[in-house]
Every structure is written in structure tokens, then in C-alpha cells.
Design a protein around this motif. Structure first.
Motif, PDB file in Angstrom:
ATOM      1  N   GLU A 147      -0.626 -30.793 -67.552  1.00 14.12           N
ATOM      2  CA  GLU A 147      -0.355 -30.474 -66.140  1.00 14.12           C
ATOM      3  C   GLU A 147      -1.123 -29.233 -65.699  1.00 14.12           C
ATOM      4  O   GLU A 147      -1.655 -29.188 -64.598  1.00 14.12           O
ATOM      5  CB  GLU A 147       1.143 -30.240 -65.929  1.00 14.12           C
ATOM      6  CG  GLU A 147       1.878 -31.530 -65.630  1.00 14.12           C
ATOM      7  CD  GLU A 147       3.314 -31.305 -65.174  1.00 14.12           C
ATOM      8  OE1 GLU A 147       3.985 -30.449 -65.785  1.00 14.12           O
ATOM      9  OE2 GLU A 147       3.740 -31.996 -64.235  1.00 14.12           O
TER      10      GLU A 147
ATOM     11  N   THR B  83       8.999 -37.564 -70.601  1.00 12.64           N
ATOM     12  CA  THR B  83       8.232 -37.850 -69.377  1.00 12.64           C
ATOM     13  C   THR B  83       6.984 -38.634 -69.755  1.00 12.64           C
ATOM     14  O   THR B  83       6.321 -38.291 -70.733  1.00 12.64           O
ATOM     15  CB  THR B  83       7.816 -36.537 -68.689  1.00 12.64           C
ATOM     16  OG1 THR B  83       8.991 -35.808 -68.391  1.00 12.64           O
ATOM     17  CG2 THR B  83       7.018 -36.788 -67.427  1.00 12.64           C
TER      18      THR B  83
ATOM     19  N   LYS C 192       1.504 -41.524 -66.587  1.00  7.64           N
ATOM     20  CA  LYS C 192       1.993 -42.089 -65.327  1.00  7.64           C
ATOM     21  C   LYS C 192       2.197 -40.990 -64.289  1.00  7.64           C
ATOM     22  O   LYS C 192       1.804 -41.121 -63.133  1.00  7.64           O
ATOM     23  CB  LYS C 192       3.303 -42.827 -65.582  1.00  7.64           C
ATOM     24  CG  LYS C 192       3.763 -43.667 -64.415  1.00  7.64           C
ATOM     25  CD  LYS C 192       4.967 -44.497 -64.815  1.00  7.64           C
ATOM     26  CE  LYS C 192       5.377 -45.408 -63.657  1.00  7.64           C
ATOM     27  NZ  LYS C 192       6.494 -46.262 -64.053  1.00  7.64           N
ATOM     28  N   LYS C 193       2.777 -39.888 -64.730  1.00 13.59           N
ATOM     29  CA  LYS C 193       3.060 -38.789 -63.814  1.00 13.59           C
ATOM     30  C   LYS C 193       1.769 -38.254 -63.178  1.00 13.59           C
ATOM     31  O   LYS C 193       1.682 -38.088 -61.967  1.00 13.59           O
ATOM     32  CB  LYS C 193       3.790 -37.659 -64.558  1.00 13.59           C
ATOM     33  CG  LYS C 193       4.177 -36.519 -63.652  1.00 13.59           C
ATOM     34  CD  LYS C 193       5.133 -35.540 -64.275  1.00 13.59           C
ATOM     35  CE  LYS C 193       5.628 -34.590 -63.176  1.00 13.59           C
ATOM     36  NZ  LYS C 193       6.040 -33.298 -63.704  1.00 13.59           N
TER      37      LYS C 193
ATOM     38  N   GLN D 276      -0.321 -38.753 -59.215  1.00  8.56           N
ATOM     39  CA  GLN D 276      -0.591 -37.620 -58.326  1.00  8.56           C
ATOM     40  C   GLN D 276      -2.051 -37.175 -58.381  1.00  8.56           C
ATOM     41  O   GLN D 276      -2.380 -36.058 -58.004  1.00  8.56           O
ATOM     42  CB  GLN D 276       0.360 -36.453 -58.639  1.00  8.56           C
ATOM     43  CG  GLN D 276       0.129 -35.795 -59.989  1.00  8.56           C
ATOM     44  CD  GLN D 276       1.258 -34.834 -60.362  1.00  8.56           C
ATOM     45  OE1 GLN D 276       2.427 -35.119 -60.126  1.00  8.56           O
ATOM     46  NE2 GLN D 276       0.922 -33.701 -60.942  1.00  8.56           N
TER      47      GLN D 276
END
Ligand code: CTP
Ligand code: CA
Length: 228
Positions: free
Chosen positions: A86, A131, A135-136, A140
Motif C-alpha cells: 500500500e 485482506t 483485489k484491494k 483502487q
């Protein structure tokens, strides 16, 4: 004469690769993990660098030597991998999610070693979902080109098509890990490349470095070099 466009087709690109099998600690001395060796992800990182990219490798524990000339970040769990990916994602042009990320982790963090229970037979572990990193981030994404992997033991094409769509990927590298010489642990692999832009292509059984080259070649054909 060095022609950067052909000799270093990923020059100027930032490639973020994950590799290895995450470990989810059960207690201070035990964990849940999987048989991933990290070899496919390390091959992806090496080939990206050879193609001229600036490479960051977020690696779960492996037995492999640390590759030269890349930024290396060591993690243990799926949660740690998520945090690092992230953090780097906004600066990334191509995400390669080759890690075998645990789908579940122990529901409770136990700080002391679990003792054998003489009075009760068996032991039940309570697990909770991790998580889905791929996909996350894929949902985005801005301009990033996102490459996922799929390990299947049955219905390869059908399962892979579902993952490609569900995770909004640009490319999915699917392998049947039940076949000898394919996927986990070995030095060779055979993959089917699926994308929203072309019909699926299955490679021969090849060394993992050759598979990695084929993956980036396909991504380049999809125009990643002109995306940003
Ligand atoms: N992945 C991820 N985060 C997770 C689980 C998987 O980012 N918590 C990524 C893997 O790195 C891989 C892709 O998702 O690139 C597919 O992983 P795979 O295990 O094949 O599929 P899943 O979606 O986890 O589904 P299943 O295990 O049920 O087949
Ligand atoms: Ca999984």
C-alpha cells in the motif's frame, strides 16, 4: 548501439513485486504458511531489473539469495505485506503480485506458546480472513498495470477467468500447481496468461526466468510502456 526502447523496454518504470509465502503466527514459535518457494516472484524481479525497471521486491521469508540491484523489503505476514505494498503503490507503474498470500490468519494473537491440553482431545484453530491485497489495490488503481497470479489444482481456465474479472487485473498468470514441473517450488513453470485485452495463451514448460520474460513481454504488448 544501445537502443533503450528495445534493450531496456522497462526503462523509467517502477515495478513492485511481491514474492514468497506469507507466515501467519499461531504463537511465538508456530505459524501457518504454504509451499511457495518465492522463485517465480524473484524471477519476475530479476527480469524487470534486466529490462531496465527500478524494482522493489516485497518478500516473505524464502530460502533464496537476496537479489542485487533492487530495493528489498522483508515481511512475514499478509498484514505486513499489505502495509508495504500500500505504501509503495502510488509510486508504482507495474504491480506484480507473485506472493502466495495466506487467505486466513489466526483470529487471536497468542503471546505465549500454546500448551498441549492433556484433558481435551484435539485442538481447534479459529482463523479469520486476511485482506486480499491484489483485489484491494487493483480496484483502487490509477494508471498502474496490475499483474496477478493464480495457483489452481483444478478447472484452471474457469477459475482464472473469475479471478481476472473479480480482481480487475490487466494480466493474470495462472498455473496448475497439481502438475509436476509446474508452479510451487520447482525451477520450471507452465502458465496460461489471461487478460481483458487478448485470448488466453499457454506457454510451454519453461525455466521460471523464461516465464517471467514472457509475462513482461505480454504486458509490454498491452502497452504498459505507453500507459504513464
Ligand atoms: N492474493 C492477495 N492477497 C490475498 C490472497 C491472494 O493479494 N490475501 C493474490 C495473490 O498474490 C495472487 C492472487 O491474489 O496474485 C490469486 O491468489 P490465489 O490464491 O490463486 O487466489 P485467491 O483469490 O486467494 O482464491 P483461492 O485461494 O480461493 O483460489
Ligand atoms: Ca488464496
Amino acid at each position: 548501439v544501445i537502443d533503450a526502447a528495445t534493450d531496456l523496454p522497462l526503462h523509467g518504470k517502477k515495478v513492485l513485486v511481491t514474492a514468497g509465502g506469507t507466515r501467519e503466527m499461531l504463537d511465538p514459535v508456530r505459524y501457518i504458511s504454504n509451499r511457495s518457494s518465492g522463485k517465480m516472484g524473484y524471477a519476475m524481479a530479476q527480469v524487470a531489473r534486466e529490462m531496465g525497471a527500478t524494482v522493489t521486491l516485497v518478500s516473505a521469508q524464502t530460502a533464496l539469495p537476496r537479489p542485487q540491484g533492487i530495493q528489498y523489503i522483508q515481511v512475514t505476514s499478509a498484514a505486513e505485506m499489505l502495509k508495504q505494498v500500500e505504501q509503495a503503490f502510488a509510486q508504482t507503474d507495474i504491480l506484480v503480485m507473485a506472493a502466495a498470500v495466506s487467505d486466513y490468519r489466526p483470529a487471536q494473537v497468542v503471546t505465549q506458546k500454546i500448551k498441549k491440553q492433556a484433558a481435551e482431545p484435539g485442538l481447534t484453530l479459529h482463523l479469520t480472513e486476511t485482506t486480499d491485497i491484489l483485489k484491494k489495490l487493483a480496484t483502487q488503481k490509477q494508471n498502474q498495470y496490475v499483474i496477478g497470479f493464480a495457483a489452481e489444482t483444478q478447472n484452471l481456465l474457469a477459475n482464472a477467468e473469475k479471478k481476472l474479472a473479480a480482481k480487475k487485473l490487466d494480466l493474470l498468470v495462472a498455473n496448475d500447481v497439481s502438475k509436476p514441473g509446474v508452479g510451487f517450488n520447482g525451477d520450471t513453470n507452465q502458465v496460461t496468461l489471461l487478460s481483458p485485452y487478448a485470448t488466453p495463451v499457454t506457454t510451454a514448460v519453461l525455466p521460471k526466468l523464461a516465464i517471467a520474460k514472457a509475462v513482461f513481454k505480454t504486458a509490454l504488448e498491452h502497452g504498459i510502456a505507453s500507459k504513464n
